[in-house]
Design a protein around this motif. Structure first.
Motif, PDB file in Angstrom:
ATOM      1  N   PHE A  88       8.683  13.483 -15.037  1.00 21.84           N
ATOM      2  CA  PHE A  88       9.160  12.264 -15.682  1.00 21.84           C
ATOM      3  C   PHE A  88      10.671  12.384 -15.861  1.00 21.84           C
ATOM      4  N   ASN A  89      11.390  11.312 -15.566  1.00 17.74           N
ATOM      5  CA  ASN A  89      12.825  11.311 -15.793  1.00 17.74           C
ATOM      6  C   ASN A  89      13.257   9.882 -16.085  1.00 17.74           C
ATOM      7  N   ILE A  90      14.255   9.761 -16.929  1.00 20.81           N
ATOM      8  CA  ILE A  90      14.776   8.448 -17.304  1.00 20.81           C
ATOM      9  C   ILE A  90      16.294   8.501 -17.280  1.00 20.81           C
TER      10      ILE A  90
ATOM     11  N   SER B 247      16.137   3.089 -15.779  1.00 22.20           N
ATOM     12  CA  SER B 247      15.204   3.351 -14.684  1.00 22.20           C
ATOM     13  C   SER B 247      14.395   4.589 -15.067  1.00 22.20           C
ATOM     14  N   ILE B 248      13.097   4.499 -14.881  1.00 19.71           N
ATOM     15  CA  ILE B 248      12.190   5.604 -15.203  1.00 19.71           C
ATOM     16  C   ILE B 248      11.424   5.977 -13.939  1.00 19.71           C
TER      17      ILE B 248
ATOM     18  N   ALA C 189       5.700   6.044  -9.431  1.00 16.23           N
ATOM     19  CA  ALA C 189       6.411   4.765  -9.483  1.00 16.23           C
ATOM     20  C   ALA C 189       7.746   4.942 -10.179  1.00 16.23           C
ATOM     21  N   ILE C 190       8.638   4.003  -9.866  1.00 17.20           N
ATOM     22  CA  ILE C 190       9.909   3.886 -10.575  1.00 17.20           C
ATOM     23  C   ILE C 190       9.882   2.526 -11.262  1.00 17.20           C
TER      24      ILE C 190
ATOM     25  N   SER D  42      12.769  18.291 -10.876  1.00 19.42           N
ATOM     26  CA  SER D  42      12.342  18.854 -12.158  1.00 19.42           C
ATOM     27  C   SER D  42      11.029  19.617 -11.972  1.00 19.42           C
ATOM     28  N   ARG D  43      10.829  20.590 -12.826  1.00 21.49           N
ATOM     29  CA  ARG D  43       9.573  21.357 -12.798  1.00 21.49           C
ATOM     30  C   ARG D  43       8.583  20.682 -13.718  1.00 21.49           C
TER      31      ARG D  43
END
Length: 165
Positions: free
Chosen positions: A93-95, A111-112, A122-123, A163-164
């Motif tokens: 997960f990243n934002i 944007s996520i 999905a983004i 990312s891990r």
């Protein structure tokens, strides 16, 4: 000649008898201690048995072990199934927040990226403007989207992939 006269007459003989009696007494004490220890181990081994013979107890324990092995195999299968399921859940997960329009004033757009272990997901992007806000989603398969991505969406996707878990 009786025994007392023999002992009185022969001093060496009395020492031999006394030594033999002392040695036998010590040997008896050693054997008694060994017997107490053996009984203690026997009681510990037979603990919980109700007049069962040792062979029946061993058979019961082996049956219990077989049942336990069967349960462990079922748990291993369940664990593999759960691993397969969790690999398909969101793992990464990243934002990123940003200002889409200079006149809007603040970092209200975002944007996520949400991906599973295979980089599928999905983004979701929300663009904030003074008069309206637009939200949309783009599917991601194997770390790429078939739709064109904005700079912010590419950045959030790249961070998410790197990312891990």
């Amino acid at each position: 000649m009786n025994l007392l006269e023999l002992i009185n007459n022969n001093y060496i003989m009395s020492l031999i008898f006394a030594s033999a009696i002392l040695i036998l007494l010590i040997w008896n004490i050693i054997l008694s201690v060994s017997l107490v220890r053996a009984r203690s181990r026997y009681k510990k081994m037979m603990r919980g048995s109700s007049n069962k013979n040792l062979e029946q107890m061993m058979a019961d324990y082996m049956s219990s072990i077989d049942t336990t092995v069967g349960r462990i195999e079922i748990l291993n299968q369940d664990m593999v199934h759960l691993k397969e399921q969790t690999d398909r859940c969101i793992q990464k997960f990243n934002i990123i927040r940003y200002n889409a329009f200079a006149e809007a004033g603040s970092d209200l757009s975002y944007s996520i990226a949400m991906l599973d272990n295979y980089n599928n997901g999905a983004i979701i992007t929300s663009i904030y403007g003074r008069n309206e806000t637009v939200t949309y989603a783009k599917p991601v398969e194997s770390g790429a989207s078939r739709y064109p991505l904005s700079v912010e969406e590419e950045l959030v996707l790249d961070r998410c992939i790197k990312s891990r878990r």
